[in-house]
Structure formats: C-alpha cells, structure tokens
Design a protein around this motif. Structure first.
Motif, PDB file in Angstrom:
ATOM      1  N   ALA A 111      -1.917   8.863   5.629  1.00 19.54           N
ATOM      2  CA  ALA A 111      -2.614   8.057   4.428  1.00 19.54           C
ATOM      3  C   ALA A 111      -3.622   8.790   3.760  1.00 19.54           C
ATOM      4  CB  ALA A 111      -3.048   6.620   4.910  1.00 19.54           C
ATOM      5  N   THR A 114      -7.539   7.951   4.023  1.00 18.51           N
ATOM      6  CA  THR A 114      -7.857   6.777   4.617  1.00 18.51           C
ATOM      7  C   THR A 114      -7.058   6.930   5.754  1.00 18.51           C
ATOM      8  OG1 THR A 114      -7.542   6.017   2.296  1.00 18.51           O
ATOM      9  CG2 THR A 114      -7.882   4.501   3.885  1.00 18.51           C
ATOM     10  N   TYR A 118      -6.573   3.705   8.580  1.00 16.12           N
ATOM     11  CA  TYR A 118      -5.091   3.194   8.946  1.00 16.12           C
ATOM     12  C   TYR A 118      -5.032   3.191  10.507  1.00 16.12           C
ATOM     13  CZ  TYR A 118      -3.023   2.281   4.374  1.00 16.12           C
ATOM     14  OH  TYR A 118      -2.547   1.583   3.032  1.00 16.12           O
ATOM     15  N   LEU A 180      -6.335  -2.975   4.745  1.00 13.28           N
ATOM     16  CA  LEU A 180      -5.573  -1.794   4.369  1.00 13.28           C
ATOM     17  C   LEU A 180      -4.958  -2.285   3.001  1.00 13.28           C
ATOM     18  CD1 LEU A 180      -3.878  -0.512   7.526  1.00 13.28           C
ATOM     19  CD2 LEU A 180      -6.164   0.107   6.647  1.00 13.28           C
ATOM     20  N   HIS A 181      -5.091  -1.327   2.077  1.00 13.17           N
ATOM     21  CA  HIS A 181      -4.363  -1.307   0.809  1.00 13.17           C
ATOM     22  C   HIS A 181      -3.926   0.013   0.390  1.00 13.17           C
ATOM     23  CE1 HIS A 181      -6.083  -5.423   0.001  1.00 13.17           C
ATOM     24  NE2 HIS A 181      -7.025  -4.619   0.536  1.00 13.17           N
ATOM     25  N   ALA A 182      -2.736  -0.083  -0.466  1.00 15.40           N
ATOM     26  CA  ALA A 182      -2.207   1.224  -1.419  1.00 15.40           C
ATOM     27  C   ALA A 182      -1.773   0.735  -2.439  1.00 15.40           C
ATOM     28  CB  ALA A 182      -1.301   1.787  -0.159  1.00 15.40           C
ATOM     29  N   ASP A 183      -1.664   1.942  -3.259  1.00 20.00           N
ATOM     30  CA  ASP A 183      -0.922   1.693  -4.726  1.00 20.00           C
ATOM     31  C   ASP A 183      -0.370   3.114  -5.286  1.00 20.00           C
ATOM     32  OD1 ASP A 183       0.069   1.180  -7.218  1.00 20.00           O
ATOM     33  OD2 ASP A 183      -1.828  -0.142  -7.808  1.00 20.00           O
ATOM     34  N   GLU A 187      -0.030   7.922  -7.869  1.00 16.61           N
ATOM     35  CA  GLU A 187       0.385   8.952  -7.114  1.00 16.61           C
ATOM     36  C   GLU A 187       0.060  10.344  -7.863  1.00 16.61           C
ATOM     37  OE1 GLU A 187       3.459  11.026  -7.805  1.00 16.61           O
ATOM     38  OE2 GLU A 187       4.242   9.915  -9.454  1.00 16.61           O
ATOM     39  N   GLY A 312      -2.546   8.533  -2.819  1.00 13.01           N
ATOM     40  CA  GLY A 312      -1.698   7.603  -2.537  1.00 13.01           C
ATOM     41  C   GLY A 312      -1.489   6.616  -3.719  1.00 13.01           C
ATOM     42  N   THR A 314      -4.698   5.295  -1.373  1.00 13.74           N
ATOM     43  CA  THR A 314      -4.597   4.390  -0.165  1.00 13.74           C
ATOM     44  C   THR A 314      -6.123   4.101  -0.125  1.00 13.74           C
ATOM     45  OG1 THR A 314      -5.002   6.108   1.188  1.00 13.74           O
ATOM     46  CG2 THR A 314      -2.879   5.370   1.062  1.00 13.74           C
ATOM     47  N   TRP A 315      -6.400   3.159   0.405  1.00  8.33           N
ATOM     48  CA  TRP A 315      -7.928   2.515   0.538  1.00  8.33           C
ATOM     49  C   TRP A 315      -8.123   1.550   1.742  1.00  8.33           C
ATOM     50  CZ3 TRP A 315      -5.330   1.258  -3.543  1.00  8.33           C
ATOM     51  CH2 TRP A 315      -5.233  -0.163  -3.951  1.00  8.33           C
TER      52      TRP A 315
END
Ligand code: ACO
Length: 322
Positions: A111, A114, A118, A180-183, A187, A312, A314-315
């Motif tokens: 990740a 992050t 994770y 946890l998050h991602a988007d 990218e 990502g 990611t955070w």
C-alpha cells in the motif's frame, strides 16, 4: 476484550548516507531548495547487495529484543513493502527463513507509503479474532532502487530503511481503532507505471521508476490527512487534546506541519525524522515510532496517532495506547 499491544519496536537504516550536498553533484538542485520545500537534509541508501529483506531483518531482530521475545514466539509475519527483493517468494517469507521460524503465516502488503498502517491494522484484526497472539509487523523499503536518479523532482525525496513492531494479544488497551482508505482514481499522480504483468519490457525506458505530480499530490495529501484525523477522533469520542504524540508518515515537513496544525498540536509532540531519513515510504512510520520510543520521548500509557498517505492513493490512521 482482547487488544493488540505493541510490546517492542525496532529500526534499521543502511550505513551509507546521501546528503543534499551529495545530491547537488548528481542533479540540478540545492541543499537550500530541498530543505525549504521538504525539510530533508539527508537520507540513508542501501548499497549494492543490500536488499529489503536485509533491512527488514535488522529491524525485526531489534523489535524482538525490545519485546523480550524469540523468533519462535511469532505466529504471524507481515511485511509492508513496495520494493520486494523478488517477484516471489514474498519478503515476509524471506524474512521468516532468516529468522529460522518455520510454519507461521507470512505475507506482504503493498500500500506504498501507507503500507505499515495497513499491515498493523491487518495484524490487529488477526489478534482481535484470536487468529494470532504475537505478530511481527515490518515496514521495509529500498525505494532508492525505483528512483530515476536524473529526475530532481523525485530522487531528492526518498530514502531506504526498515521499522518493525511486535504486537501481542493483551487485556490492556493497545490499538483502539484503525482506519484504512484508498482511491485508485488517483493512480496517475504517483506511480511506477511498468510492472511484471505488462511484461519485462514495460519496465524499460524509465517506466520502472517513480513518477509524481508533486504539487497535486501535496494538496490531496494535506486535505485527506486533515479528514482522517477528524474521522479517528470522532470514532473514539476523543478531543484533539487527548493525543499525546502524532507519528506521521514522513513525506514532507510542510505536510506534517499542516496535520499538526489541524490537531492544534505543538511540533514538540510530533515525531519528525524526515530531516534525517527522507521519505522511506512504508518504513517511515515504524522508524519514527522506534526513534521516539528509544530516545525516551514516547512512554507507556501515552496515546499515539499514526497516519500515512501514499501512492494509490492509499491513506490510513491508527489510534493506540502505547
Ligand atoms: N531542486 C530544485 N528545484 C526543483 C527540484 C529540486 N530537487 N524539484 C523541483 N524543482 C523545481 C521545479 O522544476 C519547479 O520549477 P519551475 O517553477 O521553474 O517550474 C519548482 O522547483 C517548484 O516545483 P513544485 O513541484 O511546484 O514544488 P513544490 O513546492 O510542490 O515541492 C515537492 C515539490 C517537495 C515534491 C512537494 O510537492 C511534495 O512534497 N509533494 C508531496 C509528496 C508526497 O507526499 N508524496 C506522497 C507519499 S510518497 C509515496 O507514496 C511513494
């Protein structure tokens, strides 16, 4: 209720140091620009033949020693890395072999910056459900290997290193919550565009190196980290003043200062290693934790907020009682 508690921390940095002045000889940059824009003055770089698992092993052994544990006590190994030694086996399996620990679950998590947040969050779930009792969680990177050393916009930012924690099941509060998050829509702002599935040729012509739209990443990072601080405090019914220490991902001192301001926190209560380590991606949070535990700043019973943001995008964040 079962909690996951950090019982030992460890860090490992390669001996070789690259200063901003050294970088002035490699690309068109200056010590002043790097320090003013990022807060970085130097970073550690792995030498030829020194790979991610070597750094991971150094950090893992120190964490085991600090926890008073033996490798045979570990029943789960998670390594957060974006720069694994091999396509496979995972770096976690290579580390398991080094530690002479056979049979327990071992896997990598990817990740980017992050990654450790994770990985520690996953270990927390294993422990809370009773699937593990004593986990080794490592963030280890040789980011220098995916840098274009002719691109001044990226090569001045990163460094190599590893940080590790031992997390154990306990009746006493440890990890209070993880977020946890991602988007993946982002990218293209931060990536290495080539990869194995596209064929080895996809890694040629600079496509095997980090590219970043730094300015845009910066803005999203500051806003996102501000939001995750609110989310974490709300989930725990806590006030900003309840946090004793902020342990942020070490990408840029200006991003760290913005998050501290959001928390109305004096920089005296923020662990900063970006000046000496640069951005070590998945290793930066556990390395910063280890530094502040070993120098005596972070004490047992204090409330820590860890947060990170990376490719990502990611955070994520973790709130815990140390
Ligand atoms: N030395 C000198 N000048 C430079 C350098 C350098 N090393 N790098 C860029 N510049 C120049 C640019 O070319 C530009 O020149 P111009 O105005 O003539 O076009 C000028 O400096 C300003 O460039 P910006 O990119 O606008 O500078 P900024 O203030 O945004 O700082 C930085 C750049 C440090 C990269 C910042 O944007 C940043 O930290 N971004 C976030 C990084 C991050 O958080 N990444 C996420 C985690 S990393 C991961 O997940 C792998």
């Amino acid at each position: 209720m079962t909690y996951s508690r950090i019982t030992g921390t460890g860090g490992y940095l390669p001996d070789k140091i690259l200063t901003n002045h050294d970088l002035e000889k490699i690309v068109d940059t200056s010590d002043q620009w790097i320090r003013e824009r990022t807060g970085i003055s130097k970073r550690h770089i792995a030498v030829d033949g020194q790979n991610t698992v070597d750094l991971a092993e150094g950090a893992a052994r120190r964490a085991l020693e600090a926890a008073g544990r033996d490798a045979q006590d570990i029943d789960l190994i998670i390594v957060a890395t974006t720069t694994p030694d091999r396509v496979f086996p995972s770096t976690a399996c290579l580390l398991q072999k080094r530690l002479d620990r056979h049979g327990c679950a071992a896997f990598d998590i990817q990740a980017v910056c992050t990654g450790f947040v994770y990985a520690l969050s996953v270990a927390d779930k294993f422990i809370k459900t009773g699937a593990a009792k004593c986990a080794l969680v490592v963030g280890a990177e040789t980011l220098s290997r995916v840098l274009d050393w002719t691109d001044r916009g990226t090569c001045v930012l990163f460094g190599d290193g590893a940080g590790a924690v031992i997390v154990e099941a306990s009746d006493e509060p440890g990890i209070l919550s993880t977020h946890l998050h991602a988007d993946g829509a982002y990218e293209s702002l931060l990536m290495v565009s080539g990869g194995i599935s596209q064929g080895y040729d996809s890694l040629k012509d600079g496509n095997g190196y980090v590219t970043m739209k730094g300015n845009e990443v910066f803005k999203v990072a500051v806003n996102t980290l501000g939001r995750i601080v609110d989310e974490t405090l709300e989930a725990n019914n806590m006030q900003k003043s309840d946090i004793d220490w902020l342990i942020p991902h070490q990408a840029n001192i200006r991003i760290i200062q913005a998050t501290a301001k959001k928390l109305k926190m004096s920089m005296d209560h923020v662990v900063v290693t970006v000046d000496e380590h640069g951005n070590t991606s998945g290793a930066s949070v556990p390395l910063a934790l280890d530094v502040a535990v070993r120098d005596g700043r972070i004490k047992r019973g204090e409330t820590l907020l860890m947060e990170a943001f990376g490719g990502g995008f990611t955070w994520g964040s973790i709130l815990l009682k140390f």
